[in-house]
Design a protein around this motif. Structure first.
Motif, mmCIF file in Angstrom:
data_model
loop_
_atom_site.group_PDB
_atom_site.id
_atom_site.type_symbol
_atom_site.label_atom_id
_atom_site.label_comp_id
_atom_site.label_asym_id
_atom_site.label_seq_id
_atom_site.Cartn_x
_atom_site.Cartn_y
_atom_site.Cartn_z
ATOM 1 N N UNK A 4 0.844 -1.188 0.000
ATOM 2 C CA UNK A 4 0.000 0.000 0.000
ATOM 3 C C UNK A 4 0.882 1.242 0.000
ATOM 4 N N UNK A 5 0.753 2.051 -1.040
ATOM 5 C CA UNK A 5 1.460 3.330 -1.131
ATOM 6 C C UNK A 5 0.423 4.447 -1.099
ATOM 7 N N UNK A 6 0.801 5.610 -0.609
ATOM 8 C CA UNK A 6 -0.148 6.707 -0.628
ATOM 9 C C UNK A 6 0.164 7.780 0.384
ATOM 10 N N UNK A 7 -0.906 8.445 0.863
ATOM 11 C CA UNK A 7 -0.782 9.536 1.811
ATOM 12 C C UNK A 7 -1.887 9.434 2.853
ATOM 13 N N UNK A 8 -1.547 9.835 4.067
ATOM 14 C CA UNK A 8 -2.554 9.988 5.118
ATOM 15 C C UNK A 8 -2.855 11.476 5.252
ATOM 16 N N UNK A 9 -4.129 11.820 5.162
ATOM 17 C CA UNK A 9 -4.513 13.230 5.201
ATOM 18 C C UNK A 9 -5.600 13.423 6.252
ATOM 19 N N UNK A 10 -5.666 14.614 6.863
ATOM 20 C CA UNK A 10 -6.765 14.889 7.791
ATOM 21 C C UNK A 10 -8.112 14.769 7.080
ATOM 22 N N UNK A 11 -9.113 14.323 7.814
ATOM 23 C CA UNK A 11 -10.434 14.121 7.208
ATOM 24 C C UNK A 11 -10.981 15.400 6.599
ATOM 25 N N UNK A 12 -10.702 16.533 7.232
ATOM 26 C CA UNK A 12 -11.213 17.803 6.707
ATOM 27 C C UNK A 12 -10.584 18.126 5.351
ATOM 28 N N UNK A 13 -9.318 17.792 5.189
ATOM 29 C CA UNK A 13 -8.668 18.024 3.890
ATOM 30 C C UNK A 13 -9.210 17.060 2.843
ATOM 31 N N UNK A 14 -9.392 15.780 3.219
ATOM 32 C CA UNK A 14 -9.929 14.809 2.262
ATOM 33 C C UNK A 14 -11.288 15.252 1.745
ATOM 34 N N UNK A 15 -12.099 15.851 2.611
ATOM 35 C CA UNK A 15 -13.435 16.304 2.203
ATOM 36 C C UNK A 15 -13.362 17.377 1.132
ATOM 37 N N UNK A 16 -12.228 18.084 1.053
ATOM 38 C CA UNK A 16 -12.099 19.178 0.088
ATOM 39 C C UNK A 16 -11.390 18.771 -1.200
ATOM 40 N N UNK A 17 -10.839 17.551 -1.258
ATOM 41 C CA UNK A 17 -10.059 17.180 -2.432
ATOM 42 C C UNK A 17 -10.763 16.106 -3.253
ATOM 43 N N UNK A 18 -10.637 16.225 -4.572
ATOM 44 C CA UNK A 18 -11.206 15.232 -5.481
ATOM 45 C C UNK A 18 -10.163 14.201 -5.914
ATOM 46 N N UNK A 19 -8.906 14.529 -5.715
ATOM 47 C CA UNK A 19 -7.823 13.639 -6.117
ATOM 48 C C UNK A 19 -6.551 14.075 -5.405
ATOM 49 N N UNK A 20 -5.505 13.251 -5.522
ATOM 50 C CA UNK A 20 -4.198 13.679 -5.052
ATOM 51 C C UNK A 20 -3.153 13.130 -6.015
ATOM 52 N N UNK A 21 -1.910 13.539 -5.820
ATOM 53 C CA UNK A 21 -0.832 13.167 -6.739
ATOM 54 C C UNK A 21 0.173 12.244 -6.054
ATOM 55 N N UNK A 22 0.680 11.275 -6.838
ATOM 56 C CA UNK A 22 1.868 10.514 -6.489
ATOM 57 C C UNK A 22 2.676 10.343 -7.769
ATOM 58 N N UNK A 23 4.003 10.225 -7.664
ATOM 59 C CA UNK A 23 4.802 10.023 -8.874
ATOM 60 C C UNK A 23 4.599 8.625 -9.449
ATOM 61 N N UNK A 24 4.666 8.517 -10.782
ATOM 62 C CA UNK A 24 4.488 7.208 -11.425
ATOM 63 C C UNK A 24 5.615 6.239 -11.069
ATOM 64 N N UNK A 25 6.681 6.741 -10.469
ATOM 65 C CA UNK A 25 7.817 5.886 -10.125
ATOM 66 C C UNK A 25 7.475 4.856 -9.053
ATOM 67 N N UNK A 26 6.336 5.020 -8.332
ATOM 68 C CA UNK A 26 5.993 4.000 -7.335
ATOM 69 C C UNK A 26 5.765 2.647 -8.010
#
Length: 453
Positions: A36-58
């Protein structure tokens, strides 16, 4: 994403959060090994975002953390991917200290086209090709794993965990309820975590190895079941850590014990009739049933490099040691690589016993389905049913990862189903891993070669 987004969550996630304040959301994606790769974000921030970025190198990263040179013509620029949440996958992370949800994301490029080498996208692509034929594939995975004593030194051999009795787990106790009771506290946490995450376990049994268990999942949509296996690996590891032991999904963690498989049960639904396409009107086996088996027999040698992705994987295929050595098929015969379990016509299915539990569940299920699909498309016919002990037959598999990757690289029909770009990236990453392994001098070499050659 709207502030009231939690009202649309799956039922289990809503129940988990009832009268509680959500603290954090883990935005995750499975890489090629299934980490599992990714990011942990506060719930309030997740509610405001439709997507997030990670590099394709994963997706170029090996199991050791190194990178394969798979970036392509533009070079290793680590281009950002767009990762969008699939909210149907939202589930609890019940082992955390606060109230946390996990959400699996899908990977797209800047033009919102699927990243072809993202494992979940590979499986979705295969399922879509079935759907174009008016077919709906159904799978049911079985997960085998070992509970082992904490192993903090890689130079030390792996040992079974100590159970409630204070004795190390015993081998050769398949289906023993007493053996299952030895791991009772760990299993209780596995059940509790699974319930909190909304997963239905069809059963837990003791397998033949010391400390080896098997969990069966209910049949369903291949992507949904692969998501569950992906989640389950983390869930089981966390449950084990609570009880001072490790859970391992290595294909062959202990030399003298059987290996761990991810058996995959397959059936196909005719989308027009809603009936099992492996069974005819009178309950007999259809041409598609034999074609699916024929596809597994024809293409699986080239697919082994995906279902057995590490050098350790090939230690599992040992004659007379609970793992198949060839692609014979038989009815209710556990010595064959392809087994047809006892069932009523409406539940007729084909069990692929080849994949190791160390494979990425998305890729293991995808490549197994791809082999069957090619059998259907090409109207292949299964070899005659094998009767008797299939260990008496000849091996069908490559004898190691290098040979397996050579076969995979030549399998252009299989690449077309999975996607050629996935095949290119996968081969480069796995060959990088293999090259890393070849630089390691093993204890066997030091013991037998140091003073004798």
């Amino acid at each position: 994403m709207a502030n009231d987004w939690t009202t649309g969550l799956p039922e289990a996630a809503q129940a988990y959060l009832e009268n509680r304040r959500l603290d954090e959301v883990e935005c995750i994606v499975a890489d090629l090994p299934g980490i599992a790769r990714g990011k942990a974000v506060p719930a309030t921030k997740f509610a405001r975002q439709d997507y997030f970025h990670l590099p394709d190198s994963i997706f170029y990263q090996t199991i050791t953390g190194d990178w394969g040179e798979a970036a392509g013509a533009e070079g290793f620029i680590e281009r950002d991917m767009i990762l969008t949440p699939d909210m149907s996958t939202a589930t609890a992370a019940p082992w955390t200290g606060d109230w946390t949800l996990q959400v699996i994301h899908d990977a797209y490029d800047r033009d919102r086209k699927p990243i072809h080498f993202a494992p979940r996208n590979v499986l979705k692509r295969v399922v879509q090709q079935y759907e174009k034929l008016g077919l709906k594939p159904v799978v049911a995975p079985e997960m085998e794993f070992f509970l082992i004593a904490r192993n903090l030194d890689p130079r030390q051999e792996i040992e079974p965990m100590v159970g409630r009795s204070g004795r190390p787990a015993a081998a050769r106790q398949a289906y023993s309820m007493t053996a299952v009771d030895e791991f009772g506290p760990v299993i209780d946490d596995i059940y509790d975590f699974a319930e909190a995450q909304g997963f239905e376990i069809d059963g837990i049994t003791q397998e033949g190895g010391a400390g080896q268990l098997e969990i069966n999942l209910r049949h369903g949509n291949p992507v949904k079941l692969a998501d569950e296996v992906f989640y389950f690996k983390r869930l089981i590891r966390e449950a084990a850590l609570r009880h001072d032991c490790f859970a391992t999904f290595m294909a062959k963690p202990i030399a003298a014990e059987p290996g761990s498989a991810m058996h995959i049960h397959h059936s196909i639904i005719d989308m027009e009739t809603g009936k099992n396409a492996f069974s005819g009107p009178q309950g007999g086996e259809t041409d598609m049933f034999y074609q699916f088996i024929g596809g597994l027999q024809e293409y699986m040698p080239a697919a082994i490099g995906v279902m057995a992705p590490y050098v350790n994987s090939y230690r599992r295929y040992v004659k007379d040691n609970a793992a198949p050595i060839n692609l014979e098929w038989g009815r209710d015969n556990r010595t064959t690589g392809i087994r047809v379990p006892l069932s009523k016509p409406e539940a007729r299915r084909v069990e692929n016993r080849i994949a190791g539990m160390d494979c990425n569940p998305y890729l293991g299920i995808a490549v197994s389905l791809a082999c069957g699909l090619l059998g259907i498309r090409n109207e292949l016919r299964a070899k005659p049913q094998f009767r008797g002990d299939a260990y008496e037959g000849e091996p069908d598999f490559p004898d190691g990862l290098g040979a397996a990757l050579d076969l995979f690289d030549e399998a252009t029909e299989l690449h077309d189903v999975l996607h050629p770009e996935f095949a290119r990236v996968y081969s480069i990453v796995k060959r990088t891993e293999y090259a890393e392994f070849l630089q390691v001098i093993s204890p066997w070499e030091r013991e037998h070669l140091l003073m004798n050659v």
